[in-house]
Design a protein around this motif. Sequence first.
Motif, short mmCIF file in Angstrom:
data_model
loop_
_atom_site.label_atom_id
_atom_site.label_comp_id
_atom_site.label_asym_id
_atom_site.label_seq_id
_atom_site.Cartn_x
_atom_site.Cartn_y
_atom_site.Cartn_z
N ASP A 8 12.81 -4.30 -6.78
CA ASP A 8 13.79 -5.16 -6.12
C ASP A 8 13.76 -4.92 -4.61
O ASP A 8 13.06 -4.02 -4.13
CB ASP A 8 15.20 -4.93 -6.68
N ASP A 9 14.53 -5.72 -3.90
CA ASP A 9 14.55 -5.64 -2.44
C ASP A 9 15.10 -4.30 -1.94
O ASP A 9 14.63 -3.76 -0.95
CB ASP A 9 15.37 -6.80 -1.86
N LEU A 65 11.86 2.41 0.26
CA LEU A 65 10.52 2.99 0.33
C LEU A 65 9.86 2.75 1.69
O LEU A 65 9.14 3.61 2.20
CB LEU A 65 9.64 2.46 -0.80
N VAL A 66 10.11 1.60 2.29
CA VAL A 66 9.58 1.34 3.63
C VAL A 66 10.26 2.25 4.64
O VAL A 66 9.60 2.85 5.50
CB VAL A 66 9.74 -0.15 4.02
N ALA A 67 11.59 2.39 4.53
CA ALA A 67 12.33 3.25 5.45
C ALA A 67 11.86 4.70 5.35
O ALA A 67 11.79 5.41 6.36
CB ALA A 67 13.83 3.16 5.17
N ARG A 97 8.90 5.50 4.62
CA ARG A 97 7.47 5.44 4.94
C ARG A 97 6.57 5.81 3.76
O ARG A 97 5.50 6.38 3.93
CB ARG A 97 7.15 6.28 6.16
N CYS A 98 7.06 5.49 2.56
CA CYS A 98 6.27 5.74 1.35
C CYS A 98 5.33 4.58 1.06
O CYS A 98 4.27 4.77 0.45
CB CYS A 98 7.18 5.98 0.15
N ILE A 99 5.72 3.37 1.47
CA ILE A 99 4.86 2.20 1.31
C ILE A 99 4.81 1.45 2.64
O ILE A 99 5.72 1.58 3.46
CB ILE A 99 5.32 1.24 0.18
N GLY A 100 3.74 0.68 2.82
CA GLY A 100 3.63 -0.15 4.01
C GLY A 100 4.58 -1.33 3.92
O GLY A 100 5.03 -1.70 2.83
N ASP A 101 4.91 -1.92 5.04
CA ASP A 101 5.83 -3.05 5.03
C ASP A 101 5.14 -4.40 4.96
O ASP A 101 5.78 -5.43 4.86
CB ASP A 101 6.77 -3.00 6.25
N GLU A 102 3.81 -4.40 4.98
CA GLU A 102 3.04 -5.63 4.87
C GLU A 102 2.51 -5.77 3.44
O GLU A 102 1.87 -4.85 2.93
CB GLU A 102 1.86 -5.64 5.84
N PRO A 103 2.77 -6.89 2.79
CA PRO A 103 2.24 -7.05 1.43
C PRO A 103 0.72 -7.07 1.45
O PRO A 103 0.11 -7.56 2.40
CB PRO A 103 2.81 -8.38 0.96
N VAL A 126 0.83 -1.19 0.00
CA VAL A 126 0.00 0.00 0.00
C VAL A 126 0.87 1.25 0.00
O VAL A 126 1.82 1.36 0.77
CB VAL A 126 -0.94 0.02 1.23
N VAL A 127 0.54 2.19 -0.88
CA VAL A 127 1.24 3.47 -0.95
C VAL A 127 0.76 4.33 0.22
O VAL A 127 -0.43 4.57 0.38
CB VAL A 127 0.98 4.18 -2.30
N LYS A 128 1.70 4.79 1.04
CA LYS A 128 1.37 5.58 2.24
C LYS A 128 1.69 7.07 2.06
O LYS A 128 1.11 7.91 2.73
CB LYS A 128 2.16 5.06 3.45
N ALA A 129 2.67 7.38 1.18
CA ALA A 129 3.06 8.77 0.96
C ALA A 129 3.52 8.92 -0.50
O ALA A 129 3.92 7.95 -1.14
CB ALA A 129 4.19 9.16 1.90
#
Length: 147
Positions: free
Chosen positions: A34-35, A41-43, A45-51, A4-7
């Motif tokens: 890629d990883d 992006l998680v760091a 906070r642009c995307i959530g860390d849960e698929p 999910v896109v958060k920002a």
Amino acid sequence: MKYVVKAEFVDRHTGTRYFPAARGEEPVTFEPADDDQFKALVAARCIGDEPIGLSLFDKDVADLTRAELEMLALESAKAEIGRVSDEDLRAAIERYRDHLSASEEDDIEKLSVEKLKAVAAEEGVDLDGATKKADIIAAIKLKREAA
């Protein structure tokens, strides 16, 4: 896997700009190339860390796992909160607090006389010689209602 896109952010591989969904809309998702991109992006906070399992919307509710049910319930609640007025949210919180309070009252019924006396002392309840369980519970409830 999609997340999910958060920002707001720009995909460094395609140059595409992504925005989070507006309240009440379906979540916007992104699939990192890629990883390293995922971690960055998680760091940030642009995307959530849960698929997000988009297939969850296609599954029969009876076939969902507990984790999937919780995830969808939370997403549903988040979407609903965006549609509700502040006044309605306050009313819902009051109803929830009342529910918790009622649960606590039910719990005192299960306590022993000794524990009830300890609760009464902790809450400053004057037992005035009450020794029967029902009398102690009544005194505690009376004090709570007065508060």
